[in-house]
Design an enzyme around this catalytic site. Sequence first.
Site, PDB file in Angstrom:
ATOM      1  CE  LYS A   1      -5.800  -6.502   6.021  1.00 45.22           C
ATOM      2  NZ  LYS A   1      -6.865  -5.368   5.936  1.00 45.22           N
TER       3      LYS A   1
ATOM      4  CD  GLU B   1      -4.374  -2.241   0.457  1.00 46.16           C
ATOM      5  OE1 GLU B   1      -4.405  -3.305  -0.358  1.00 46.16           O
ATOM      6  OE2 GLU B   1      -5.118  -1.982   1.312  1.00 46.16           O
TER       7      GLU B   1
HETATM    8  S1  IVH Z   1      -2.032 -10.208   1.303  1.00 46.49           S
HETATM    9  C1  IVH Z   1      -4.928 -13.461  -0.738  1.00 46.49           C
HETATM   10  N1  IVH Z   1      -0.691  -8.289   2.341  1.00 46.49           N
HETATM   11  O1  IVH Z   1      -5.669  -6.404   2.804  1.00 46.49           O
HETATM   12  C2  IVH Z   1      -5.138 -12.083  -0.101  1.00 46.49           C
HETATM   13  N2  IVH Z   1      -2.722  -7.955   1.741  1.00 46.49           N
HETATM   14  O2  IVH Z   1      -7.945  -8.146   3.506  1.00 46.49           O
HETATM   15  C3  IVH Z   1      -3.635 -11.674   0.047  1.00 46.49           C
HETATM   16  N3  IVH Z   1      -3.569  -5.580   2.096  1.00 46.49           N
HETATM   17  O3  IVH Z   1      -7.217  -7.263  -0.342  1.00 46.49           O
HETATM   18  C4  IVH Z   1      -3.564 -10.444   0.658  1.00 46.49           C
HETATM   19  N4  IVH Z   1      -1.461  -4.821   3.204  1.00 46.49           N
HETATM   20  O4  IVH Z   1      -5.929  -5.129  -0.098  1.00 46.49           O
HETATM   21  C5  IVH Z   1      -1.730  -8.828   1.694  1.00 46.49           C
HETATM   22  N5  IVH Z   1       0.980  -6.729   3.166  1.00 46.49           N
HETATM   23  C6  IVH Z   1      -0.235  -7.143   2.875  1.00 46.49           C
HETATM   24  C7  IVH Z   1      -1.623  -6.084   2.729  1.00 46.49           C
HETATM   25  C8  IVH Z   1      -2.603  -6.593   2.395  1.00 46.49           C
HETATM   26  C9  IVH Z   1      -2.850  -4.630   2.820  1.00 46.49           C
HETATM   27  C10 IVH Z   1      -4.887  -5.691   1.999  1.00 46.49           C
HETATM   28  C11 IVH Z   1      -4.977  -5.866   0.569  1.00 46.49           C
HETATM   29  C12 IVH Z   1      -6.181  -7.107   0.654  1.00 46.49           C
HETATM   30  C13 IVH Z   1      -6.758  -7.114   2.127  1.00 46.49           C
HETATM   31  C14 IVH Z   1      -7.062  -8.511   2.571  1.00 46.49           C
END
Ligand code: IVH
Length: 676
Positions: free
Chosen positions: A119, A177
Amino acid sequence: MIDKNKVIEKFKRKIIELKKHNKLYFNYDNPEIPDSEYDKIKKEISDLKNKYSFLNDINIESDFVGSPPSNKFEKIKHLKPMLSLSNAFTLEDMNDFLKKIDNFLKFQNKKVELFSEPKIDGISATLIYEGGVLTRGLSRGDGTIGENILKNLETIKSIPKKISSNDCPNLLEIRCEIFISKKDFIKMKDNFANPRNAAGGSLRQKNPHETSKIPLKYYAYGFGEVKPMIFKKQSEFLKKISEWKFEINPLSKIVNGVEEIEKQHKKIDQLRSNLNYDIDGLVYKVNDINLQKRLGNTSNSPRWAIAYKFSAEKAVTKIRDIIIQVGRTGAITPVAKVEPVTVGGVVVSNATLHNEDEIKRKDIRIGDTVKVQRAGDVIPQVISVDISLRAKNSKKYIFPTKCLCGAITKKELSKNTKKLDAVRRCIKGYDCKFIAKEKLKHIVSKEAFNIDGLGKKVIEQFWDLDLIKEPSDIFNLDFKKIEKLEGWGSLSINNLKKAISKSQIIFLDRFIYSIGIRHIGQENAKILGGFFSSIKEFAKLFDLKSRKKILINLAELDGIGETQIQSINSFFSNETNVRIISKLIERLNIKNFSIQKFGKFSNKKLMFTGGFQNMSRSEAKAIAENNGGKVLGSISKKLDFLVVGNSKPTKKKIDKAKELNIKIILEKDWNKILNG
Ligand code: IVH
């Protein structure tokens, strides 16, 4: 002797000045002073901070960084909402996540395959390709409406501007991101608190030429709208887009079951400090995209993904004082004022002590040496006391029994556990000025009225100046008075006016959520919105007689229980609440809540009894709702269909349905309807 108050005052004045120029520069691209003068203000602030350590106590970190949401970019509705993720902090939370998925999908011995990805702690953006050409690029905004930042995104060289491959869908939305590497951040760290803020500030600059000077990077992690949909698995999707030259994170992996989840988690946590970008956990996603679709979303986050955060960073410090804070529901929270300490890059000077019982259990006292932890965006908390370092003359902390407003606080008896609640509450509602202020902060928040430029701090300021004391005051602001305040120019006032007037048109469900009835969150507000449909019907709750009748009917709604009904009753039994909410309604244009009108169960009321072989009750309910239906919790004449699953249906319900001439749908017919 220095005059501490004078120093603080000067310091705050400088911060306000800096904020004003930040705004002028970042939001309006209209700096009033040359860079050299701007730098001088910044230097004065940092000199003051270096000279007087007590200034670290003043929580201004966030004021330094970047810019608040701006009005300078065109606002565009997302093709599909950009949701956030729910968090897991322990392996137990991950077990719960897996269990919920299995229950929803009615999987028994089938294990659901997950895909794990780091993440990235950056700023999310979405890229839209039409016919393989990058045509739009948006920031997340509030998740529903984003800002058009295409020109800035185009400066990132590694983002493909064109996909020439034959198999690229006609419409392809890539979610990613944006971040700044740790190494690059070192060169610009004087201007920003952390890499995330630096990335945010850079992305929101008006001048793309300025953005192009900043070494922004990105990783693509998901998709929004895709037509035609050609992807079957998250892992395959990433592989494919990497062939199309998108950057994807190399540390992703397919995992099965909790053991593998934990193994991967430990492995990446160990690598964490050596990575050249910030990550704050791993995202675990159901790999099969069809299953993702079946699982769907709750109001804010998908059921098919979760962020498993790395364990919180900890530090040792000393408690200087314990104060209490009053929340919008009247909950009294004790807060430790601690000697400022850096935890994970952020200076912490306040840490929550949760509640009275927690203080008792840990015997936490003023003067104690304690361990504090901070995990992600969660409020820092005191986790343990080092009793060996306690002063001999220390005294047990006596928890105040009165609210800051002077009223006696109460602990409620929990219906479920039959025990007294751990939390003390002030029950004065809007009559307690501390609660009233918190309620206002809730009302203007993103998920409620979402008023740009009217954040928590402005509410505090306007409250102190008697500009806003109750919600309807927001719509009757004395802008003549505001004009004279420091930091408010004609541009920001105009923007605030626009944001306020925009917020006056609001859907019923959002309105219900905004007024802050305890136990009525976004999900429940939607259910209630569907039930009442119009503000006219909702306002019948104000009258005791009609309220009694309505509350009986509310019990029929799936999702609304005794706790919610009691809470609604006590909210509207309070005359001040009714007066304040009525006054607010007068100022608004509240739109009827329309459940999705189209679909197989358009405007029909359904009820379920018995279990199905292939899907859980939750999934059946979600399908009915996504197809325009409303799911009730009890049988009445209003019901259109009783859907009967093969496994242990209630005979009484079937008999009653027959008696009332309600159409019965058997499991095999239900499956036919869904597939037909
Ligand atoms: S999936 C439906 N994958 O985390 C939401 N998010 O709290 C799907 N982020 O707004 C998000 N790395 O900005 C996803 N590998 C990753 C991610 C990621 C960073 C951030 C993204 C999102 C937030 C979610």
